[in-house]
Design a protein around this motif. Structure first.
Motif, PDB file in Angstrom:
ATOM      1  N   PHE A 110       1.063  -0.919   0.453  1.00 26.47           N
ATOM      2  CA  PHE A 110       0.238  -0.044  -0.071  1.00 26.47           C
ATOM      3  C   PHE A 110       1.072   0.941  -0.098  1.00 26.47           C
ATOM      4  O   PHE A 110       1.286   1.572   1.446  1.00 26.47           O
ATOM      5  CB  PHE A 110      -0.687   0.256   1.407  1.00 26.47           C
TER       6      PHE A 110
ATOM      7  N   PHE B 146       0.519   5.620  -1.590  1.00 27.33           N
ATOM      8  CA  PHE B 146      -0.034   6.310  -1.904  1.00 27.33           C
ATOM      9  C   PHE B 146      -0.019   6.841  -3.155  1.00 27.33           C
ATOM     10  O   PHE B 146       1.052   7.375  -3.272  1.00 27.33           O
ATOM     11  CB  PHE B 146      -0.486   7.685  -0.562  1.00 27.33           C
TER      12      PHE B 146
ATOM     13  N   ASN C 231      -3.740   6.011  -8.147  1.00 27.80           N
ATOM     14  CA  ASN C 231      -4.502   5.179  -8.235  1.00 27.80           C
ATOM     15  C   ASN C 231      -4.516   5.147  -6.774  1.00 27.80           C
ATOM     16  O   ASN C 231      -6.155   4.962  -6.992  1.00 27.80           O
ATOM     17  CB  ASN C 231      -3.514   3.482  -8.481  1.00 27.80           C
ATOM     18  N   VAL C 232      -4.986   5.218  -5.588  1.00 26.39           N
ATOM     19  CA  VAL C 232      -5.173   5.334  -4.654  1.00 26.39           C
ATOM     20  C   VAL C 232      -6.513   6.282  -4.531  1.00 26.39           C
ATOM     21  O   VAL C 232      -7.560   6.584  -4.004  1.00 26.39           O
ATOM     22  CB  VAL C 232      -4.232   5.648  -3.208  1.00 26.39           C
TER      23      VAL C 232
ATOM     24  N   GLY D  53      -8.635   5.557  -6.874  1.00 28.05           N
ATOM     25  CA  GLY D  53     -10.172   4.553  -6.061  1.00 28.05           C
ATOM     26  C   GLY D  53     -10.777   5.013  -4.992  1.00 28.05           C
ATOM     27  O   GLY D  53     -12.434   4.565  -4.717  1.00 28.05           O
ATOM     28  N   PHE D  54     -10.694   5.932  -3.955  1.00 21.19           N
ATOM     29  CA  PHE D  54     -11.292   6.700  -3.132  1.00 21.19           C
ATOM     30  C   PHE D  54     -12.550   7.092  -4.308  1.00 21.19           C
ATOM     31  O   PHE D  54     -13.712   7.935  -3.361  1.00 21.19           O
ATOM     32  CB  PHE D  54     -10.543   7.681  -1.873  1.00 21.19           C
TER      33      PHE D  54
ATOM     34  N   SER E  63     -13.217  -0.347  -6.810  1.00 24.46           N
ATOM     35  CA  SER E  63     -12.461   0.618  -5.964  1.00 24.46           C
ATOM     36  C   SER E  63     -11.234   0.563  -5.331  1.00 24.46           C
ATOM     37  O   SER E  63     -10.280   0.914  -5.005  1.00 24.46           O
ATOM     38  CB  SER E  63     -13.241   1.930  -5.285  1.00 24.46           C
TER      39      SER E  63
ATOM     40  N   VAL F 270      -7.469   0.685  -5.530  1.00 24.11           N
ATOM     41  CA  VAL F 270      -7.156   0.776  -4.226  1.00 24.11           C
ATOM     42  C   VAL F 270      -5.546  -0.192  -4.235  1.00 24.11           C
ATOM     43  O   VAL F 270      -4.313   0.220  -3.678  1.00 24.11           O
ATOM     44  CB  VAL F 270      -7.537   1.186  -3.083  1.00 24.11           C
TER      45      VAL F 270
ATOM     46  N   TRP G  16      -1.090  -0.213  -7.935  1.00 19.56           N
ATOM     47  CA  TRP G  16       0.349   0.673  -7.943  1.00 19.56           C
ATOM     48  C   TRP G  16       0.621  -0.712  -8.883  1.00 19.56           C
ATOM     49  O   TRP G  16       1.990  -0.405  -9.283  1.00 19.56           O
ATOM     50  CB  TRP G  16       1.471  -0.331  -6.986  1.00 19.56           C
TER      51      TRP G  16
END
Length: 102
Positions: free
Chosen positions: A3, A5, A8-9, A12-13, A48, A52, A56
Motif C-alpha cells: 500500500f 499512496f 491509483n489510491v 479508488g477513493f 475501487s 486501491v 500500484w
C-alpha cells in the motif's frame, strides 16, 4: 499488501465515495433511486477496492485509461441521476395537474 499512496489510491477513493453516494441516494431521494443502483454500487465498491489494493501495478498509460473510463462512467452516472430527478419532478407535476382537473 503493498500500500503506497499514489494516483491509483486517489482514483479508488473518488470512485468509492461516488458509489457510496449512489447507494445512500436511496435514503435521501427515494423517488430518484432505482433497484439496480445497489448492484452498480456493489460493483463500483469492488472495483475501487481493487484499484486501491492492486493499482500500484498499473503502468502510467493503463492508469490514464482507468482515469478516462472512470471519468466517463461518473459523468454518465451524474447525468443519469440528474435526468431521473427531472423525470420525477415532471411526473409529480403531472399528478398534481390531474388532481386539479378531476
Amino acid at each position: 499488501l503493498n500500500f503506497v499512496f499514489s494516483p491509483n489510491v486517489l482514483l479508488g477513493f473518488i470512485l468509492g465515495s461516488s458509489v457510496i453516494i449512489l447507494y445512500f441516494l436511496r435514503l435521501v431521494k427515494p423517488e430518484v433511486a432505482r433497484d439496480e443502483d445497489i448492484f452498480f454500487a456493489t460493483i463500483g465498491l469492488l472495483y475501487s477496492g481493487i484499484l486501491v489494493i492492486h493499482g500500484w501495478r498499473l503502468d502510467p498509460i493503463l492508469l490514464f485509461s482507468q482515469v478516462l473510463v472512470i471519468t466517463a462512467v461518473l459523468a454518465a452516472g451524474w447525468e443519469n441521476i440528474r435526468l431521473r430527478g427531472v423525470l420525477a419532478m415532471l411526473a409529480l407535476r403531472d399528478i398534481e395537474e390531474n388532481k386539479k382537473i378531476n
